[in-house]
Enzyme design. Structure first.
Site, PDB file in Angstrom:
ATOM      1  N   LYS A   1       7.811   9.550 -11.375  1.00  0.00           N
ATOM      2  CA  LYS A   1       8.574   8.506 -11.921  1.00  0.00           C
ATOM      3  C   LYS A   1       8.035   7.671 -13.079  1.00  0.00           C
ATOM      4  CE  LYS A   1      12.542   6.365 -11.587  1.00  0.00           C
ATOM      5  NZ  LYS A   1      14.108   7.245 -11.531  1.00  0.00           N
TER       6      LYS A   1
ATOM      7  N   GLU B   1      -8.540   7.115  -4.440  1.00  0.00           N
ATOM      8  CA  GLU B   1      -7.065   6.986  -5.015  1.00  0.00           C
ATOM      9  C   GLU B   1      -6.318   5.978  -5.017  1.00  0.00           C
ATOM     10  OE1 GLU B   1      -7.912   8.947  -2.456  1.00  0.00           O
ATOM     11  OE2 GLU B   1      -6.225   9.135  -1.233  1.00  0.00           O
TER      12      GLU B   1
ATOM     13  N   GLY C   1      -6.036  13.836   5.453  1.00  0.00           N
ATOM     14  CA  GLY C   1      -5.169  14.177   6.485  1.00  0.00           C
ATOM     15  C   GLY C   1      -5.275  13.566   7.929  1.00  0.00           C
TER      16      GLY C   1
ATOM     17  N   CYS D   1     -12.023  12.315   2.573  1.00  0.00           N
ATOM     18  CA  CYS D   1     -11.609  12.010   3.983  1.00  0.00           C
ATOM     19  C   CYS D   1     -11.709  13.188   4.892  1.00  0.00           C
ATOM     20  CB  CYS D   1     -10.406  11.296   4.256  1.00  0.00           C
ATOM     21  SG  CYS D   1     -10.674   9.688   3.753  1.00  0.00           S
ATOM     22  N   TYR D   2     -10.323  13.725   5.397  1.00  0.00           N
ATOM     23  CA  TYR D   2     -10.394  14.881   6.018  1.00  0.00           C
ATOM     24  C   TYR D   2     -10.970  16.237   5.128  1.00  0.00           C
ATOM     25  CZ  TYR D   2      -8.560  18.957   8.391  1.00  0.00           C
ATOM     26  OH  TYR D   2      -8.335  20.159   9.265  1.00  0.00           O
TER      27      TYR D   2
ATOM     28  N   ASP E   1      16.374   8.766 -15.462  1.00  0.00           N
ATOM     29  CA  ASP E   1      15.840  10.268 -15.331  1.00  0.00           C
ATOM     30  C   ASP E   1      16.972  10.928 -16.337  1.00  0.00           C
ATOM     31  OD1 ASP E   1      14.329   9.231 -13.467  1.00  0.00           O
ATOM     32  OD2 ASP E   1      15.225  10.187 -11.739  1.00  0.00           O
TER      33      ASP E   1
ATOM     34  N   HIS F   1     -10.813   6.577   0.489  1.00  0.00           N
ATOM     35  CA  HIS F   1      -9.881   6.952  -0.622  1.00  0.00           C
ATOM     36  C   HIS F   1     -10.193   6.420  -1.788  1.00  0.00           C
ATOM     37  CE1 HIS F   1      -7.294   8.911   2.443  1.00  0.00           C
ATOM     38  NE2 HIS F   1      -7.516   7.964   3.282  1.00  0.00           N
TER      39      HIS F   1
END
Ligand code: XMP
Length: 515
Positions: free
Chosen positions: A371, A173, A54, A81-82, A229, A171
């Site tokens: 998605k 990710e 964050g 992180c945060y 979709d 990070h």
């Protein structure tokens, strides 16, 4: 299904990415805003908890925070992180604000004294990571030790093995942390002991059961648009409830070349769905006659679409449900560090108010999916690759690519040019490297020469963008020979165009569609 991972969002731009990575490991993950009530967080039944990054400083008075109880759930916790700084702050460590933000690539070294830690198993001794921090940890909470460090950050990775609480200052990710997924795997599978049984085949079976118990023997209506979709929703419902499903496809006259036929072949013939194709081209074109203002065009199309759809749906006696392709990013409550009201850039075409107006219940089987997972599900359901990998296409269709007056003949020109563009991108392998590619027919004429003849025709702009979510985008650096071939084919083969431009505007400041 194994217990899921709960990601608490403290406002990082990467929170969704954490969920996607965990799901890539085969473990289901959901995102809650950090300030959800404790009772709801506990009721979720997480098998592991991740505290996101964050933009705030934990030392500022209004910093987003959570109670210490989050570490007492009996499941492992990972702070990113945060999340790491908050962990230190809450558990009695010392965190100080710092003026030097470190952001970007860094190299971490694992501490040899920590080589037994389960979270480090299989990771390289020295590895590249994507670092990001503003605050600085000055003292660790009791029971914690350093697992990895960088030259400038002694607390790049910390952990308390007996409480199974960990923190990383980088990070894991993002792709810029190549071993990040291995780290998340260690956390979710080895430490939390979760099973990697979140697969699209399992999802499909589970969802089909859920849909059946939700709708019983009622009839369900599904609006098909030709896009990914709605096609996946329709195929899933077809699998789940067969002939209780009716699909409605409204041809508003602003579709891509061959789209209506493709929908008829796939859903009418192949899946044998009860498909109603409504030819509403004349109705839409007459409502748009003389209209040039982009917002007005969008509003007219949106209103008329709902009217046409409603008219058709009312004829289906006994329909009680409407199926929609709502995706997970539309469902997540966002934690915006900036807050504040936002202005409407474009009124989006949607049928959001339709279910209440018609007294229909909603079936939204894709609400949990990103998605890329919808595309995987589409494959699992047997949808063809060209459909599953299709670029997004706006609800108002070619209308938003036709500045100026919308006429049947201008739409035909645009449709033919669009077809050539897509064909060329496919044959050169560029289609899948673009988020979206489109043509815009400009209401501007220029003089040209063809053979010995003077021409005076309209200008066509070609646009190809790369993006991950359509919120921001870069123009794609298509090779000159690919652009050259697209331009010469369009000018030679499409009536009404004698000049082609390439749009090199990013978003922001441009939007992807022109209107
Ligand atoms: P913009 O033009 O706002 O578009 O940069 C971002 C993404 O949204 C798509 N788009 C729409 N999709 N209904 C939709 O379903 C709409 O009214 C609509 N308008 C734009 C656009 O194609 C791009 O992918």
């Amino acid at each position: 299904m194994s217990r899921p991972v709960l990601i608490l969002d403290f406002g990082s731009q990467y929170t969704q990415l954490i969920a996607r990575r965990v799901r890539e490991l085969g473990v289901y993950a959901e995102i809650y805003p950090f300030n959800r009530p404790q009772s709801e967080i506990e009721a979720f039944g997480a098998g592991a908890i991740i505290l996101s990054g964050g933009p705030n400083s934990v030392t500022s008075p209004n910093a987003p925070t959570i109670g210490q109880w989050i570490f007492d759930q009996g499941v492992p916790v990972l702070g990113i992180c945060y999340g790491l700084q908050l962990t230190c702050h809450l558990l009695g460590g010392r965190v100080a604000a710092s003026d030097d933000r470190e952001y970007g690539p860094a190299e971490i070294r694992l501490r040899s004294s920590a080589s037994d830690s389960k979270i480090l198993q299989g990771l390289s001794q020295v590895q590249g990571v994507w670092m990001s921090h503003g605050d600085r940890v000055e003292a660790l909470p009791e029971g914690f030790s350093i697992l990895a460090e960088t030259d400038s950050t002694p607390y790049a990775m910390i952990g308390c093995e007996h409480r199974q609480v960990y923190g990383v200052q980088f990070h894991p990710e993002v792709h810029h942390t190549p071993e990040g997924l291995d780290l998340l795997r260690n956390f979710c599978l080895s430490i939390a002991g979760l099973s990697n049984d979140w697969t699209m085949a399992d999802f499909l079976d589970r969802k089909a059961d859920e849909i059946r118990s939700q709708v019983g023997s009622d009839r369900v209506i599904c609006g098909l648009s030709g896009g990914v979709d709605s096609s996946v929703v329709a195929a899933l419902l077809q699998r789940a409830i067969g002939d209780q499903l009716t699909c409605i496809f409204v041809d508003h006259g602003m579709l891509r070349q061959g789209e209506r036929e493709q929908v008829k072949t796939l859903f009418g013939s192949h899946f044998q769905s009860d498909l109603r194709v409504i030819d509403a081209e004349s109705e839409f074109l007459s409502a748009l006659e003389g209209v040039t203002d982009p917002e007005q065009k969008r509003k007219i199309i949106g209103r008329l679409f709902v009217e046409v759809f409603e008219r058709e749906a009312k004829e289906l006696a006994g329909a009680k449900w409407l199926a929609q392709g709502t995706l997970y990013p539309d469902v997540i409550e966002s934690v915006s560090p900036l807050g504040g009201p936002s202005v409407t850039i474009k009124s989006h075409h949607n049928v959001g108010g339709l279910p209440e107006r018609m007294g229909l219940g909603l079936v939204e089987p894709l609400r949990e999916l990103f998605k890329d997972e919808v595309r995987l599900l589409g494959r699992e359901l047997g949808l063809p690759d060209h459909l599953v990998q299709r670029h997004p296409f706006p609800g108002p269709g070619l209308a938003v690519r036709c500045p100026g007056l919308i006429t049947r003949s201008r739409l035909e020109t645009l449709r033919a040019a669009d077809h050539i563009l897509i064909e060329e991108l496919y044959s050169t392998g560029w289609y899948h490297r673009c988020w979206q590619a489109l043509c815009v027919l400009l209401p501007v004429r220029s003089v040209g020469v063809m053979g010995d003849e003077r021409t005076y025709e309209e200008v066509l702009s070609v646009r190809a963008v790369a993006s991950t979510d359509g919120m921001t985008a870069d123009w794609v650096h298509l090779p000159h020979d690919v652009l050259g071939k697209i331009a010469s084919r369009i000018v030679n083969e499409v009536r009404g165009v004698n000049r082609v431009m390439y749009d090199i505007t990013s978003k922001p400041p441009g939007t992807i569609e022109w209107e």
